[in-house]
Enzyme design. Structure first.
Site, PDB file in Angstrom:
ATOM      1  N   HIS A 177     -42.014   9.294  92.449  1.00 45.05           N
ATOM      2  CA  HIS A 177     -43.180   9.076  91.579  1.00 45.05           C
ATOM      3  C   HIS A 177     -43.353   7.625  91.163  1.00 45.05           C
ATOM      4  O   HIS A 177     -44.062   7.330  90.210  1.00 45.05           O
ATOM      5  CB  HIS A 177     -43.125   9.975  90.332  1.00 45.05           C
ATOM      6  CG  HIS A 177     -42.802  11.405  90.635  1.00 45.05           C
ATOM      7  ND1 HIS A 177     -43.542  12.154  91.521  1.00 45.05           N
ATOM      8  CD2 HIS A 177     -41.803  12.209  90.211  1.00 45.05           C
ATOM      9  CE1 HIS A 177     -43.016  13.363  91.605  1.00 45.05           C
ATOM     10  NE2 HIS A 177     -41.954  13.412  90.822  1.00 45.05           N
TER      11      HIS A 177
ATOM     12  N   ARG B 233     -52.491  -1.568  79.778  1.00 45.79           N
ATOM     13  CA  ARG B 233     -51.803  -2.843  79.995  1.00 45.79           C
ATOM     14  C   ARG B 233     -52.168  -3.363  81.372  1.00 45.79           C
ATOM     15  O   ARG B 233     -52.859  -2.697  82.138  1.00 45.79           O
ATOM     16  CB  ARG B 233     -50.298  -2.611  79.944  1.00 45.79           C
ATOM     17  CG  ARG B 233     -49.889  -1.516  80.948  1.00 45.79           C
ATOM     18  CD  ARG B 233     -48.401  -1.383  81.105  1.00 45.79           C
ATOM     19  NE  ARG B 233     -48.020  -0.119  81.715  1.00 45.79           N
ATOM     20  CZ  ARG B 233     -47.885   0.092  83.011  1.00 45.79           C
ATOM     21  NH1 ARG B 233     -48.121  -0.873  83.878  1.00 45.79           N
ATOM     22  NH2 ARG B 233     -47.536   1.277  83.473  1.00 45.79           N
TER      23      ARG B 233
ATOM     24  N   GLY C 270     -43.288   5.268  84.189  1.00 43.91           N
ATOM     25  CA  GLY C 270     -42.354   4.812  85.212  1.00 43.91           C
ATOM     26  C   GLY C 270     -41.840   5.954  86.084  1.00 43.91           C
ATOM     27  O   GLY C 270     -40.763   5.865  86.658  1.00 43.91           O
ATOM     28  N   GLY C 271     -42.625   7.045  86.180  1.00 38.72           N
ATOM     29  CA  GLY C 271     -42.244   8.152  87.053  1.00 38.72           C
ATOM     30  C   GLY C 271     -41.140   9.040  86.489  1.00 38.72           C
ATOM     31  O   GLY C 271     -40.641   9.930  87.182  1.00 38.72           O
TER      32      GLY C 271
ATOM     33  N   GLU D 257     -55.730   6.183  85.985  1.00 42.43           N
ATOM     34  CA  GLU D 257     -55.108   6.738  87.196  1.00 42.43           C
ATOM     35  C   GLU D 257     -55.627   8.149  87.491  1.00 42.43           C
ATOM     36  O   GLU D 257     -55.829   8.944  86.576  1.00 42.43           O
ATOM     37  CB  GLU D 257     -53.584   6.778  87.037  1.00 42.43           C
ATOM     38  CG  GLU D 257     -52.966   5.395  86.874  1.00 42.43           C
ATOM     39  CD  GLU D 257     -51.442   5.408  86.988  1.00 42.43           C
ATOM     40  OE1 GLU D 257     -50.875   4.381  87.375  1.00 42.43           O
ATOM     41  OE2 GLU D 257     -50.817   6.453  86.678  1.00 42.43           O
TER      42      GLU D 257
ATOM     43  N   LYS E  83     -49.769  11.503  76.929  1.00 42.05           N
ATOM     44  CA  LYS E  83     -50.525  12.044  78.057  1.00 42.05           C
ATOM     45  C   LYS E  83     -51.330  13.272  77.620  1.00 42.05           C
ATOM     46  O   LYS E  83     -52.419  13.525  78.141  1.00 42.05           O
ATOM     47  CB  LYS E  83     -49.582  12.403  79.205  1.00 42.05           C
ATOM     48  CG  LYS E  83     -49.027  11.170  79.935  1.00 42.05           C
ATOM     49  CD  LYS E  83     -48.380  11.577  81.253  1.00 42.05           C
ATOM     50  CE  LYS E  83     -48.230  10.413  82.193  1.00 42.05           C
ATOM     51  NZ  LYS E  83     -47.024   9.625  82.037  1.00 42.05           N
TER      52      LYS E  83
ATOM     53  N   LYS F 155     -44.253  17.743  82.781  1.00 41.45           N
ATOM     54  CA  LYS F 155     -44.326  16.299  82.563  1.00 41.45           C
ATOM     55  C   LYS F 155     -44.096  15.951  81.098  1.00 41.45           C
ATOM     56  O   LYS F 155     -44.521  16.678  80.201  1.00 41.45           O
ATOM     57  CB  LYS F 155     -45.702  15.772  82.994  1.00 41.45           C
ATOM     58  CG  LYS F 155     -45.935  15.905  84.491  1.00 41.45           C
ATOM     59  CD  LYS F 155     -47.330  15.532  84.900  1.00 41.45           C
ATOM     60  CE  LYS F 155     -47.550  14.038  84.876  1.00 41.45           C
ATOM     61  NZ  LYS F 155     -48.838  13.701  85.570  1.00 41.45           N
TER      62      LYS F 155
ATOM     63  N   HIS G 214     -52.825   8.952  95.304  1.00 32.99           N
ATOM     64  CA  HIS G 214     -52.891   8.356  93.973  1.00 32.99           C
ATOM     65  C   HIS G 214     -53.946   7.250  94.026  1.00 32.99           C
ATOM     66  O   HIS G 214     -53.796   6.279  94.755  1.00 32.99           O
ATOM     67  CB  HIS G 214     -51.528   7.776  93.570  1.00 32.99           C
ATOM     68  CG  HIS G 214     -51.574   7.001  92.267  1.00 32.99           C
ATOM     69  ND1 HIS G 214     -50.960   7.429  91.118  1.00 32.99           N
ATOM     70  CD2 HIS G 214     -52.176   5.830  91.960  1.00 32.99           C
ATOM     71  CE1 HIS G 214     -51.196   6.560  90.150  1.00 32.99           C
ATOM     72  NE2 HIS G 214     -51.931   5.572  90.634  1.00 32.99           N
TER      73      HIS G 214
END
Ligand code: ADP
Ligand code: ADP
Ligand code: MG
Length: 649
Positions: free
Chosen positions: A244, A302, A173-174, A284, A125, A167, A217
């Site tokens: 999330h 993906r 997957g949150g 996102e 990220k 983060k 989101h």
């Protein structure tokens, strides 16, 4: 479709390196295109639906993901043994593993997805934020000093301003995310996020973002040609989330100004082009409600769980496009040709108990009956077993309509009609989410669940009572060998005599005394409440003493006994002596009392989970707890003494 199959199309056989609904969904498109499909499975999945659907299946290893679906060597061995040309990774598992992309290429297989470089750079990220910012895409204000010391992170958090989000750079997957309100709380949050990230992703690097309060989101489905060319397939809104993780997804995003939409598309395409992205991906964004300014969050390299809503409004099959792209065929669609029509909403159907803090559930499906007219992407069918080895998402139900409200109402009706007896699912909860004003009338944000169910979710009391009543009526009508036979002559649809049958029922939502009243019509009474019941029986499945009933938007696994008998047995049989016995072999989950406590008849003493149901064992009479012979976490066999009570002096 013929063009697809003409030589030299290099893909004939596809290995699907995944399980569950996404493996089944990929198999469906391959089959339609005439491609041979190869499933892989772990020992826990030998009988799974994806194995049954594929043309061929290969065992990977034991249930643990590290020894099966995450084991690159095992997947490649299966690919070789099957003579496959290509590997589709689905989502999760190896789908965003750059080493796997490289290993596929080295072994001579076409990887149906982007390059290893794209997977690697977007898998971090921190790196993704840098590349996005460089490409001119606004990112969430934050601090991504990889290798930064905790002191530097704390100083950065002060600059960003609290609250912040810690983060995991490798997160997904949150997971690996912590909301932090103050400088004092930051060090502990850093440590726990680092520990979680290290064990979940094998990389404990964390970074900071400004916490966006109650955001939306938004995400853009992109498709790249691998040479800097890119198209978008419009946006999705996935603001309804829990921890999330997405719960409901829809396309297009409701109530979004065209100017914001254009900004989203422009940003998503900039990033897709900047990394020469190939194939399907999702960019996102997060947007503070009302701000009009979407910030880049991450890119998933993906197919996304919620891709069906895009397929519904764009009229494409994204897996087909992925296969064509992997085979070297051009997309052949101008941006103007990619138009949307109508509205689509998807819900994720999970094996879980939304009324018990979303506890994951297990069991075996007696049946799976999808509603007609809606898309149902499922990894389970009648007879499928749900265990604890993998995540709890079982299936997705997708409704399409000319507009949002039409899709929403169809999805509610679909959730009510969908019958999945045998394993608790979240379908009644999902239908209530779709009915909530915060979804139907407003634009949902990630605070939706808190807003719609501030006290947590519980089934609607009237629906529950009605379904209990209707299910009990079926039991009465059918049980010729039970003491309930005294109502012989009664039929659910056309009662021949009038009267009242007091019953004690137990199901996953608890237990209740109720009375079925036969008169001009059928009704059910519980305490002061009386509700008229539909004449027709609900859909039911029998399993010994249990009856699984689906109706009133709910699904129940219920037992019923005449009230007098229930009271009598509570008094006489085992419990006259004050012995509280385990009704079935099961796990003690809560003990509400301690030795010496004074309890009243009906007070809960303890809770047990057995046969996938929570059983509350109550005091059979007013008295004193003489002995507690169990503790939360213990497993006990049926008829074991758990608590002993004495009559109060
Ligand atoms: P999507 O991003 O496709 O909307 P999720 O974020 O829920 O959906 O992720 C899809 C699936 O992949 C889920 O089963 C999730 O647990 C899993 N997943 C996503 N990212 C990772 C990751 N980095 N590591 C492990 N599992 C992941
Ligand atoms: P993952 O890889 O786990 O999907 P994301 O970065 O996509 O991680 O974030 C998942 C969700 O967490 C978002 O959809 C959003 O609801 C929440 N979230 C992430 N970052 C922030 C933030 N900075 N502020 C508020 N919420 C956030
Ligand atoms: Mg995400």
């Amino acid at each position: 479709m013929t063009a697809f199959l003409t030589a030299p199309f290099p893909i004939r056989t596809v290995v699907i390196a995944n399980r569950g609904e996404i493996a089944c969904r990929i198999i469906a498109t391959c089959r339609r295109l005439g491609l041979r499909t190869v499933a892989v499975y772990s020992d826990a999945d030998a009988e799974a639906l994806h194995v049954r659907l594929a043309d061929e299946a290969h065992r990977l290893g034991p249930a643990a993901p590290s020894e099966s679906y995450l084991c690159i060597e095992a997947v490649l061995a299966a690919a070789r043994a099957s003579g496959a040309d290509a590997v589709h990774p689905g989502y999760g598992f190896l789908s965003e593993n750059a080493a796997f992309v490289e290993a596929c290429a080295e072994a001579g297989f076409i990887f149906i997805g982007p390059s290893a470089d794209a997977v690697r750079s977007m898998g971090s990220k921190i790196e993704a934020r840098r590349i996005a910012a460089k490409a001119g895409v606004p990112v969430v204000p934050g601090f991504e000093g990889a290798g930064a010391s905790n002191e530097e992170l704390i100083a950065a958090a002060e600059r960003i301003g609290f609250p912040v989000m810690v983060k995991a750079s490798a997160g997904g997957g949150g997971r690996g995310m912590r909301r932090v309100e103050s400088a004092e709380a930051l060090a502990a949050a850093l440590a726990s996020a680092q520990a979680e990230a290290g064990s979940a992703f094998g990389d404990d690097t964390v970074f900071l973002e400004k916490l966006i309060g109650a955001p939306r989101h938004l995400e853009v489905q992109v498709f790249g040609d691998g040479r800097g060319g890119a198209r978008h397939f419009h946006e999705r809104d996935c603001s309804v989330q829990r921890n999330h993780q997405k719960v409901i997804e829809e396309a297009p995003a409701p109530n979004l100004a065209d100017a914001i939409r254009e900004r989203l598309f422009a940003s998503a395409l900039k990033l897709t082009r900047a990394i020469d992205y190939a194939g399907a991906g999702t960019v996102e964004f997060i947007m503070e409600a009302g701000s009009g300014e979407p910030y880049f969050l991450e890119m998933n390299t993906r197919l996304q769980v919620e891709h069906p809503v895009t397929e519904a409004i764009c009229g494409v099959d994204l897996v087909e496009l992925q296969l064509r792209q992997a085979a070297g065929l051009p997309l052949n669609l101008s941006q103007e040709q990619i138009v949307t029509r109508g509205h689509a909403i998807e819900v994720r159907i999970n094996a879980e108990r939304p009324d018990c803090g979303f506890l994951p559930a297990t069991g075996r499906f007696l049946d799976v009956v999808p509603p007609s007219g809606l898309r149902f992407d499922s990894g389970v069918a009648a007879g499928s077993e749900v265990g604890t080895s993998y995540d709890s998402m079982l299936a997705k139900l997708i409704a399409y309509g000319v507009d949002r409200d039409t899709a929403r109402k169809r999805l509610i009706a679909g959730l009510e009609a969908l019958a999945m007896p045998g394993v608790p699912t979240n379908q009644a909860f999902l239908a209530d989410c779709l009915r909530a004003d915060a979804f139907a009338e407003k634009t949902p944000t990630t605070a939706f669940l808190q807003e719609a169910f501030p006290e947590g979710w519980h089934p609607d009391a009237n629906s529950l009572l009605r379904l209990r009543g209707r299910a009990a009526a079926v039991l009465i009508a059918a049980s010729t060998d039970s003491p309930l036979h005294r109502t012989d002559g009664f039929r659910v649809t056309r009662p021949r005599r009038t009267g009242t049958v007091p019953l004690h029922v137990e199901d996953e939502y608890g237990q209740a005394d109720l009375a079925l009243c036969f008169g001009a019509g059928l009704s059910v009474e519980s305490g002061p409440h009386s509700l008229a019941l539909k004449d027709e029986p609900p859909a039911v499945w029998r399993q010994g003493e249990l009856i699984h009933a689906v109706g009133e938007g709910l699904s129940l696994s219920l037992t019923a006994r005449p009230l007098a008998e229930a009271r009598l047995s509570a008094r006489t049989e085992d419990q006259a002596a004050g012995q509280i016995l385990a009704p079935l072999t099961g796990l003690v989950t809560k003990v509400h009392v301690a030795t010496g406590d004074r309890v009243k008849s009906g007070d809960p003493l303890l809770e047990m989970e057995a046969m996938k149901l929570v059983h509350t064992l109550a005091a059979p009479f007013d008295g004193i707890v003489a002995k507690v012979a169990c503790a939360a976490g213990d497993t006990h066999g049926a008829k074991t003494i758990l608590i002993e009570m004495e009559e109060a002096a």
